[in-house]
Motif scaffolding. Structure first.
Motif, PDB file in Angstrom:
ATOM      1  N   VAL A 177       0.861  -1.298   0.194  1.00 36.81           N
ATOM      2  CA  VAL A 177      -0.090   0.143   0.004  1.00 36.81           C
ATOM      3  C   VAL A 177       0.868   1.229  -0.021  1.00 36.81           C
ATOM      4  O   VAL A 177       0.502   2.178  -0.746  1.00 36.81           O
ATOM      5  CB  VAL A 177      -1.035  -0.077   1.211  1.00 36.81           C
ATOM      6  CG1 VAL A 177      -1.566   1.484   1.406  1.00 36.81           C
ATOM      7  CG2 VAL A 177      -1.903  -0.935   1.077  1.00 36.81           C
TER       8      VAL A 177
ATOM      9  N   GLU B 140       0.896   4.485  -2.646  1.00 36.59           N
ATOM     10  CA  GLU B 140       0.680   5.640  -2.168  1.00 36.59           C
ATOM     11  C   GLU B 140       1.676   6.608  -2.716  1.00 36.59           C
ATOM     12  O   GLU B 140       1.455   7.779  -3.230  1.00 36.59           O
ATOM     13  CB  GLU B 140       0.400   5.708  -0.726  1.00 36.59           C
ATOM     14  CG  GLU B 140      -1.043   5.165  -0.495  1.00 36.59           C
ATOM     15  CD  GLU B 140      -1.225   5.173   1.070  1.00 36.59           C
ATOM     16  OE1 GLU B 140      -0.351   5.268   1.884  1.00 36.59           O
ATOM     17  OE2 GLU B 140      -2.353   5.061   1.160  1.00 36.59           O
TER      18      GLU B 140
ATOM     19  N   GLN C   4      -4.524   6.307  -4.181  1.00 33.14           N
ATOM     20  CA  GLN C   4      -5.055   6.167  -2.655  1.00 33.14           C
ATOM     21  C   GLN C   4      -5.736   5.131  -2.707  1.00 33.14           C
ATOM     22  O   GLN C   4      -6.815   4.963  -3.508  1.00 33.14           O
ATOM     23  CB  GLN C   4      -5.946   7.606  -2.704  1.00 33.14           C
ATOM     24  CG  GLN C   4      -5.021   8.947  -2.966  1.00 33.14           C
ATOM     25  CD  GLN C   4      -3.728   8.875  -1.792  1.00 33.14           C
ATOM     26  OE1 GLN C   4      -4.176   8.704  -0.492  1.00 33.14           O
ATOM     27  NE2 GLN C   4      -2.672   9.306  -2.118  1.00 33.14           N
ATOM     28  N   LEU C   5      -5.499   4.356  -1.742  1.00 34.38           N
ATOM     29  CA  LEU C   5      -6.339   3.090  -1.368  1.00 34.38           C
ATOM     30  C   LEU C   5      -7.179   3.379  -0.018  1.00 34.38           C
ATOM     31  O   LEU C   5      -6.598   3.752   0.894  1.00 34.38           O
ATOM     32  CB  LEU C   5      -5.499   2.042  -1.276  1.00 34.38           C
ATOM     33  CG  LEU C   5      -4.604   1.572  -2.484  1.00 34.38           C
ATOM     34  CD1 LEU C   5      -3.707   0.611  -2.248  1.00 34.38           C
ATOM     35  CD2 LEU C   5      -5.629   1.067  -3.496  1.00 34.38           C
TER      36      LEU C   5
ATOM     37  N   GLN D 254      -7.542  -6.633   1.872  1.00 32.43           N
ATOM     38  CA  GLN D 254      -8.412  -5.815   0.701  1.00 32.43           C
ATOM     39  C   GLN D 254      -8.409  -4.590   0.834  1.00 32.43           C
ATOM     40  O   GLN D 254      -8.762  -3.861   1.975  1.00 32.43           O
ATOM     41  CB  GLN D 254      -9.809  -6.422   0.671  1.00 32.43           C
ATOM     42  CG  GLN D 254      -9.882  -8.004  -0.014  1.00 32.43           C
ATOM     43  CD  GLN D 254     -10.799  -8.240  -0.460  1.00 32.43           C
ATOM     44  OE1 GLN D 254     -11.398  -9.733  -0.263  1.00 32.43           O
ATOM     45  NE2 GLN D 254     -11.917  -7.721  -1.242  1.00 32.43           N
ATOM     46  N   TYR D 255      -8.327  -3.707  -0.241  1.00 32.21           N
ATOM     47  CA  TYR D 255      -8.311  -2.070  -0.379  1.00 32.21           C
ATOM     48  C   TYR D 255      -9.081  -1.826  -1.709  1.00 32.21           C
ATOM     49  O   TYR D 255      -9.230  -2.723  -2.678  1.00 32.21           O
ATOM     50  CB  TYR D 255      -6.918  -1.701  -0.487  1.00 32.21           C
ATOM     51  CG  TYR D 255      -6.297  -1.827   0.759  1.00 32.21           C
ATOM     52  CD1 TYR D 255      -6.116  -1.086   1.647  1.00 32.21           C
ATOM     53  CD2 TYR D 255      -5.226  -3.033   0.953  1.00 32.21           C
ATOM     54  CE1 TYR D 255      -5.319  -1.119   2.864  1.00 32.21           C
ATOM     55  CE2 TYR D 255      -4.716  -3.316   1.867  1.00 32.21           C
ATOM     56  CZ  TYR D 255      -4.703  -2.247   2.872  1.00 32.21           C
ATOM     57  OH  TYR D 255      -4.049  -2.352   4.198  1.00 32.21           O
TER      58      TYR D 255
ATOM     59  N   LEU E 198      -9.625   1.172  -4.609  1.00 30.68           N
ATOM     60  CA  LEU E 198      -9.200   2.579  -5.060  1.00 30.68           C
ATOM     61  C   LEU E 198     -10.386   3.609  -4.710  1.00 30.68           C
ATOM     62  O   LEU E 198     -11.368   3.438  -4.938  1.00 30.68           O
ATOM     63  CB  LEU E 198      -9.012   2.595  -6.546  1.00 30.68           C
ATOM     64  CG  LEU E 198      -7.499   2.356  -7.013  1.00 30.68           C
ATOM     65  CD1 LEU E 198      -7.157   0.501  -6.760  1.00 30.68           C
ATOM     66  CD2 LEU E 198      -7.272   2.485  -8.213  1.00 30.68           C
ATOM     67  N   GLN E 199      -9.905   4.803  -4.582  1.00 33.09           N
ATOM     68  CA  GLN E 199     -10.788   5.715  -4.189  1.00 33.09           C
ATOM     69  C   GLN E 199     -11.139   6.731  -5.462  1.00 33.09           C
ATOM     70  O   GLN E 199     -10.088   7.449  -5.961  1.00 33.09           O
ATOM     71  CB  GLN E 199     -10.323   6.842  -2.862  1.00 33.09           C
ATOM     72  CG  GLN E 199     -10.998   7.911  -2.637  1.00 33.09           C
ATOM     73  CD  GLN E 199     -12.539   7.484  -2.339  1.00 33.09           C
ATOM     74  OE1 GLN E 199     -12.718   6.467  -1.528  1.00 33.09           O
ATOM     75  NE2 GLN E 199     -13.605   8.253  -2.561  1.00 33.09           N
TER      76      GLN E 199
ATOM     77  N   ALA F 111     -10.137  -2.810  -7.177  1.00 26.07           N
ATOM     78  CA  ALA F 111      -9.848  -3.015  -5.758  1.00 26.07           C
ATOM     79  C   ALA F 111      -8.745  -4.060  -6.003  1.00 26.07           C
ATOM     80  O   ALA F 111      -8.069  -4.389  -6.965  1.00 26.07           O
ATOM     81  CB  ALA F 111     -11.035  -4.175  -5.229  1.00 26.07           C
ATOM     82  N   LEU F 112      -7.801  -4.289  -4.716  1.00 24.56           N
ATOM     83  CA  LEU F 112      -6.758  -5.040  -4.392  1.00 24.56           C
ATOM     84  C   LEU F 112      -6.899  -6.007  -3.605  1.00 24.56           C
ATOM     85  O   LEU F 112      -7.533  -5.665  -2.430  1.00 24.56           O
ATOM     86  CB  LEU F 112      -5.650  -4.228  -4.065  1.00 24.56           C
ATOM     87  CG  LEU F 112      -4.891  -3.409  -5.198  1.00 24.56           C
ATOM     88  CD1 LEU F 112      -3.868  -2.441  -4.856  1.00 24.56           C
ATOM     89  CD2 LEU F 112      -4.492  -4.077  -6.532  1.00 24.56           C
TER      90      LEU F 112
ATOM     91  N   HIS G  68      -5.553  -7.710  -8.849  1.00 23.86           N
ATOM     92  CA  HIS G  68      -6.119  -6.305  -8.976  1.00 23.86           C
ATOM     93  C   HIS G  68      -7.298  -6.680  -9.954  1.00 23.86           C
ATOM     94  O   HIS G  68      -7.458  -7.223 -11.009  1.00 23.86           O
ATOM     95  CB  HIS G  68      -5.211  -5.700 -10.032  1.00 23.86           C
ATOM     96  CG  HIS G  68      -5.928  -4.517 -10.421  1.00 23.86           C
ATOM     97  ND1 HIS G  68      -5.636  -3.759 -11.921  1.00 23.86           N
ATOM     98  CD2 HIS G  68      -6.686  -3.494  -9.885  1.00 23.86           C
ATOM     99  CE1 HIS G  68      -6.207  -2.860 -12.180  1.00 23.86           C
ATOM    100  NE2 HIS G  68      -6.825  -2.491 -10.926  1.00 23.86           N
TER     101      HIS G  68
END
Length: 143
Positions: free
Chosen positions: A37, A41, A46-47, A66-67, A69-70, A80-81, A122
């Motif tokens: 992350v 960044e 941005q996650l 899990q993240y 994307l904004q 998402a990741l 991804h």
């Protein structure tokens, strides 16, 4: 005299073994989801952590971190990741094998990245762009 020579040889062997071990450990550097992350960044991606209620994929008995994307104008399914980290190369390869068996059953297969001890998926979502793929590859090279 023989004791001094023998003692010196033992010390040299111990020091040499320690140097070999430290080189082996540095070659097998373990990375964490937080480092992935952070690397993204640093590339201005941005996650946000995914909601705790989100179903987390599981590969080789390890749940994903899990993240998402904004997106500025979020509509539809966001990118998402899913980040999996393993303690060994063998565990990572077992996870890759498991993923290969499951990926045929997915409607929208993710892009898959392996780096050191990490497996990163991804999920493109509804995004028409592939720009994150190149940024992710570059960020992983920095780890």
């Amino acid at each position: 005299m023989k004791k001094k020579i023998l003692t010196t040889l033992i010390i040299i062997l111990i020091l040499a073994a320690g140097g070999i071990t430290s080189k082996m450990l540095s070659a097998q550097t373990i990375i964490t989801p937080a480092e992935v992350v952070s690397a993204l960044e640093s590339k201005d991606i941005q996650l946000l952590p995914a909601s705790e209620s989100t179903d987390k994929p599981l590969l080789n008995h390890v749940p994903a971190v899990q993240y998402i994307l904004q997106p500025e104008n979020a509509t539809g399914q966001p990118e998402a990741l899913s980040i999996f980290t393993y303690a060994s190369a063998d565990a990572l390869q077992d996870a890759v094998t498991e993923l290969e068996q499951q990926i045929d059953y997915l409607d929208n297969a993710p892009a898959v990245y392996e780096h050191k001890n990490a497996l990163i998926l991804h999920w493109k979502g509804d995004s028409p762009s592939d720009s994150l793929n190149q940024i992710l590859e570059e960020a992983l090279l920095d780890l």
